[in-house]
Design an enzyme around this catalytic site. Structure first.
Site, PDB file in Angstrom:
ATOM      1  N   CYS A  49      21.687 -13.140  -6.799  1.00 11.66           N
ATOM      2  CA  CYS A  49      22.707 -12.810  -7.793  1.00 11.66           C
ATOM      3  C   CYS A  49      22.837 -14.013  -8.726  1.00 11.66           C
ATOM      4  O   CYS A  49      22.996 -15.149  -8.270  1.00 11.66           O
ATOM      5  CB  CYS A  49      24.041 -12.525  -7.108  1.00 11.66           C
ATOM      6  SG  CYS A  49      25.402 -12.304  -8.274  1.00 11.66           S
ATOM      7  N   ASP A  56      20.157 -10.719  -2.933  1.00 15.17           N
ATOM      8  CA  ASP A  56      20.159  -9.283  -3.169  1.00 15.17           C
ATOM      9  C   ASP A  56      18.845  -8.739  -2.627  1.00 15.17           C
ATOM     10  O   ASP A  56      17.801  -9.381  -2.748  1.00 15.17           O
ATOM     11  CB  ASP A  56      20.257  -8.961  -4.669  1.00 15.17           C
ATOM     12  CG  ASP A  56      21.637  -9.245  -5.241  1.00 15.17           C
ATOM     13  OD1 ASP A  56      22.640  -8.972  -4.545  1.00 15.17           O
ATOM     14  OD2 ASP A  56      21.720  -9.725  -6.377  1.00 15.17           O
ATOM     15  N   GLU A  72      -4.357  -6.799  -9.054  1.00 15.76           N
ATOM     16  CA  GLU A  72      -4.869  -7.324  -7.796  1.00 15.76           C
ATOM     17  C   GLU A  72      -3.669  -7.491  -6.874  1.00 15.76           C
ATOM     18  O   GLU A  72      -2.686  -8.134  -7.230  1.00 15.76           O
ATOM     19  CB  GLU A  72      -5.602  -8.652  -8.053  1.00 15.76           C
ATOM     20  CG  GLU A  72      -6.408  -9.152  -6.879  1.00 15.76           C
ATOM     21  CD  GLU A  72      -5.546  -9.720  -5.801  1.00 15.76           C
ATOM     22  OE1 GLU A  72      -5.673  -9.264  -4.649  1.00 15.76           O
ATOM     23  OE2 GLU A  72      -4.738 -10.628  -6.102  1.00 15.76           O
ATOM     24  N   SER A  73      -3.728  -6.879  -5.689  1.00 14.65           N
ATOM     25  CA  SER A  73      -2.531  -6.740  -4.849  1.00 14.65           C
ATOM     26  C   SER A  73      -1.976  -8.061  -4.323  1.00 14.65           C
ATOM     27  O   SER A  73      -0.765  -8.212  -4.206  1.00 14.65           O
ATOM     28  CB  SER A  73      -2.793  -5.775  -3.699  1.00 14.65           C
ATOM     29  OG  SER A  73      -3.797  -6.251  -2.849  1.00 14.65           O
ATOM     30  N   HIS A  90      20.235  -6.791 -10.892  1.00 19.30           N
ATOM     31  CA  HIS A  90      19.314  -5.772 -10.392  1.00 19.30           C
ATOM     32  C   HIS A  90      18.528  -5.119 -11.527  1.00 19.30           C
ATOM     33  O   HIS A  90      17.312  -4.941 -11.430  1.00 19.30           O
ATOM     34  CB  HIS A  90      20.062  -4.666  -9.639  1.00 19.30           C
ATOM     35  CG  HIS A  90      20.885  -5.127  -8.483  1.00 19.30           C
ATOM     36  ND1 HIS A  90      20.816  -6.375  -7.930  1.00 19.30           N
ATOM     37  CD2 HIS A  90      21.801  -4.461  -7.753  1.00 19.30           C
ATOM     38  CE1 HIS A  90      21.655  -6.464  -6.915  1.00 19.30           C
ATOM     39  NE2 HIS A  90      22.261  -5.315  -6.792  1.00 19.30           N
ATOM     40  N   GLU A  91      19.254  -4.761 -12.572  1.00 19.32           N
ATOM     41  CA  GLU A  91      18.616  -4.084 -13.702  1.00 19.32           C
ATOM     42  C   GLU A  91      17.551  -4.970 -14.339  1.00 19.32           C
ATOM     43  O   GLU A  91      16.455  -4.511 -14.675  1.00 19.32           O
ATOM     44  CB  GLU A  91      19.677  -3.689 -14.747  1.00 19.32           C
ATOM     45  CG  GLU A  91      20.717  -2.712 -14.239  1.00 19.32           C
ATOM     46  CD  GLU A  91      21.920  -3.349 -13.550  1.00 19.32           C
ATOM     47  OE1 GLU A  91      22.909  -2.634 -13.322  1.00 19.32           O
ATOM     48  OE2 GLU A  91      21.895  -4.556 -13.222  1.00 19.32           O
TER      49      GLU A  91
END
Length: 151
Positions: A49, A56, A72-73, A90-91
């Site tokens: 936060c 969060d 690439e993972s 969050h947004e």
């Protein structure tokens, strides 16, 4: 096919101090011109936060239809982990991740679901996509239930 331009896959790679410093790498799509869906699920995403510094937690689901490139993972995992000490709402986290992937990959379509665990009793879920889903593409439900003690 050996991808010699990759700097993280197959090598020891330290984490990044921030999302801005994180390196997202890409590899050529082995099936260009084929509309298929790639899904990444990150059920333990963490950020901070920006006001309180408290952690969060979110369950992220990223779906995309590759154009010329795949992410690439390992680099994606390190990028997502770079949010662990990053302060943002969050947004902002959810949309920033989606836009960075769009900028790096130029996918034919991308959507993200950020299913955030509640703080103060209210979960905040954030959804975004680049446009209409390509015609004829099968995109299953993201599979995260509405909050009822999400787990």
């Amino acid at each position: 096919m050996e991808e010699t331009h990759l700097t993280q896959l197959g090598r020891e790679a330290r984490g990044f101090d921030s999302p801005e410093a994180a390196v997202l790498e890409r590899v050529p799509n082995p099936h260009p011109g084929t509309a298929y869906l790639v899904r990444f699920t990150a059920p333990e995403f963490t950020s901070l936060c920006p006001v309180t510094g408290q952690p969060d937690f979110a369950h992220l689901v990223i779906d995309y239809v590759p154009g010329d490139w795949l992410v690439e993972s390992k680099s994606l995992k390190l990028y997502l982990a770079s949010f662990r000490n990053h302060g943002a709402f969050h947004e902002d986290c959810t949309i920033a991740i989606a836009r960075r992937l769009v900028d790096e990959l130029s996918p034919l379509w991308l959507r993200i679901g950020g299913y955030w665990y509640p703080r103060g009793g209210i979960p905040i879920d954030v959804f975004w996509q680049t446009g209409a889903i390509p015609e004829g593409l099968w995109a299953p439900d993201q599979g995260v239930a509405p909050y009822r003690g999400r787990g």
